[in-house]
Scaffold this motif. Structure first.
Motif, mmCIF file in Angstrom:
data_model
loop_
_atom_site.group_PDB
_atom_site.id
_atom_site.type_symbol
_atom_site.label_atom_id
_atom_site.label_comp_id
_atom_site.label_asym_id
_atom_site.label_seq_id
_atom_site.Cartn_x
_atom_site.Cartn_y
_atom_site.Cartn_z
ATOM 1 N N MET A 46 0.826 -1.205 0.000
ATOM 2 C CA MET A 46 0.000 0.000 0.000
ATOM 3 C C MET A 46 0.859 1.253 0.000
ATOM 4 S SD MET A 46 -3.035 -1.265 2.582
ATOM 5 C CE MET A 46 -2.231 -2.611 3.452
ATOM 6 N N ALA A 51 3.026 0.242 -4.952
ATOM 7 C CA ALA A 51 1.650 0.620 -4.591
ATOM 8 C C ALA A 51 0.838 1.016 -5.813
ATOM 9 C CB ALA A 51 1.671 1.757 -3.575
ATOM 10 N N GLN A 55 -2.607 -1.634 -5.512
ATOM 11 C CA GLN A 55 -3.874 -1.131 -4.982
ATOM 12 C C GLN A 55 -5.059 -1.737 -5.729
ATOM 13 O OE1 GLN A 55 -4.397 0.993 -2.201
ATOM 14 N NE2 GLN A 55 -6.454 0.164 -2.564
ATOM 15 N N ASP A 59 -8.117 -3.949 -4.155
ATOM 16 C CA ASP A 59 -9.518 -3.551 -4.343
ATOM 17 C C ASP A 59 -10.348 -4.691 -4.929
ATOM 18 O OD1 ASP A 59 -8.993 -1.043 -3.349
ATOM 19 O OD2 ASP A 59 -8.812 -0.075 -5.311
#
Length: 412
Positions: A46, A51, A55, A59
């Motif tokens: 993250m 990142a 991400q 998700d």
């Protein structure tokens, strides 16, 4: 005094038994199941250079969990998740993986991106007899009974991409990658494949994961005069490289690239004006034409915004959660050994957005379709070639004579 010694001995024995049960995945706590819930871990970067890519994967996993919970959960239990940040650092991934399993009592984790992070946690999952679902295409040369690989094996991404380029008439290959396991092993495979075809690798360069200055590497590309660049850069390196190529007005007409780690998310970050015309190799695109994908894209955008895009890694992560659900339901249990037995007896399938995928019980990889794509002006990727159906995983490239003769070995 004797009573105190007996109590101490009993306490030590109890602690030893608990530790043993946790390590072997045999206790209720180690399965992450309690009451009306079952807990899983989500372990991704993250923060840090990765990142930008991870991400979307995170998700997608959350979306799958939400959908599963809304449809009744798994074996009558609602799925809870605990997030940990691998911070784009293999040693941090290792520490967080052990925390999730040993301290938090979670036996199933969805996580990692780079092969360095996967290799950093592999022995931890094996030692604790826990289960990792790894959602990213990778270099192969590995299988573990404690890992399910839902991204592409090399014969489902790397090898068909090079085959496609050769058929299109490309003859001079420049290999560019980040300096870690996946790019170096991928380039070992590509070099053997190109040599077998009687063609030429005209350059091979690696960049540190945090590298932002590509001037020297671009100079070497100019000197080598390739007709295609095979790109295995990861994370923010892709942003820097392509923007610096664009500053020199180098488009796909001048230097075509075939990338293995650029999907829709990276196109959105780098810019379609820069990447249009360049090629990629994956198993799925947001534009993939299936009824399941139409639902997936709509659900993803509803959850995260109309400006968000899906991608192969995100889709493979989404599939992973549903495949875990299918394996648990076949096993009738969340216990790792029983779930593994269900996986290894075969027939764990899911009608995924990319098409039906099935876990190979022998090597824990998926049978998947292969798709070569090209970046469009709108930032989406459009299929220019696809296999007729799923391709059987061959992580060690045992069915390719040129790979066997080259003696390709896994890198640590």
């Amino acid at each position: 005094m004797k009573k105190g010694i007996k109590r101490l001995a009993a306490l030590i024995m109890t602690m030893t038994m608990v530790a043993s049960m946790t390590a072997c995945g045999g206790s209720e706590k180690s399965e992450g199941s309690s009451g009306d819930t079952v807990k899983v871990g989500l372990l991704h970067s993250m923060t840090g250079s990765m990142a930008i890519s991870e991400q979307a994967v995170l998700d997608a996993e959350k979306l799958a969990i939400q959908e599963i919970n809304e449809s009744g959960g798994v074996l009558g239990k609602q799925v809870e998740y605990q997030e940990e940040d691998g911070a784009s650092d293999p040693s941090t991934f290792s520490t967080k993986a052990e925390k999730l399993i040993d301290q938090d009592g979670i036996s199933t984790v969805f996580g990692c991106w780079t092969s360095s992070s996967r290799k950093a946690v592999k022995s931890i999952f094996e030692d604790y007899n826990a289960l990792l679902f790894y959602p990213i295409q990778y270099e192969g040369m590995e299988s573990s009974k404690n890992i399910v690989y839902t991204g592409a094996a090399p014969n489902q991404q790397i090898v068909p991409a090079i085959e496609y380029l050769i058929k299109q008439g490309y003859t001079k290959f420049f290999l560019l990658g980040s300096d870690y396991v996946f790019p170096r092993t991928a380039n070992m495979i590509i070099s053997a494949q190109v040599k077998d075809a009687g063609l030429e690798v005209v350059g091979e360069e690696y960049a540190d994961m945090s590298q932002t200055d590509f001037a020297a590497i671009i100079s070497k590309i100019e000197e080598a005069k390739p007709d295609v660049i095979i790109n295995t850069l990861n994370g923010t390196g892709n942003v820097s490289f392509f923007k610096q190529m664009s500053e020199k007005n180098y488009t796909s007409d001048k230097y075509m690239t075939m990338s293995f780690s650029i999907a829709e998310e990276e196109v959105a970050t780098i810019g379609s004006d820069i990447l249009k015309g360049h090629m990629v190799s994956w198993n799925y695109y947001q534009t993939t034409d299936t009824a399941e994908n139409e639902k997936f894209v709509a659900a993803y955008k509803k959850a995260y915004g109309e400006d968000r895009v899906t991608s192969d890694p995100a889709e493979a992560a989404y599939d992973a959660v549903y495949l875990w659900k299918a394996a648990c339901e076949k096993a009738g249990s969340f216990e790792v050994d029983k779930v593994l037995e269900a996986i290894e007896t075969g027939d764990i399938s899911y009608d995924a957005p990319e098409g039906t995928v099935t876990i190979d019980g022998g090597n824990h990889h998926l049978a998947k379709p292969v798709r070569i794509g090209q970046v469009g002006e709108d930032g989406l990727i459009y299929e220019v070639y696809a296999t007729d159906g799923p391709v059987t995983p061959d992580p060690y490239l045992e069915t390719y004579d040129w790979a066997v003769e080259a003696g390709i070995k896994p890198l640590e």
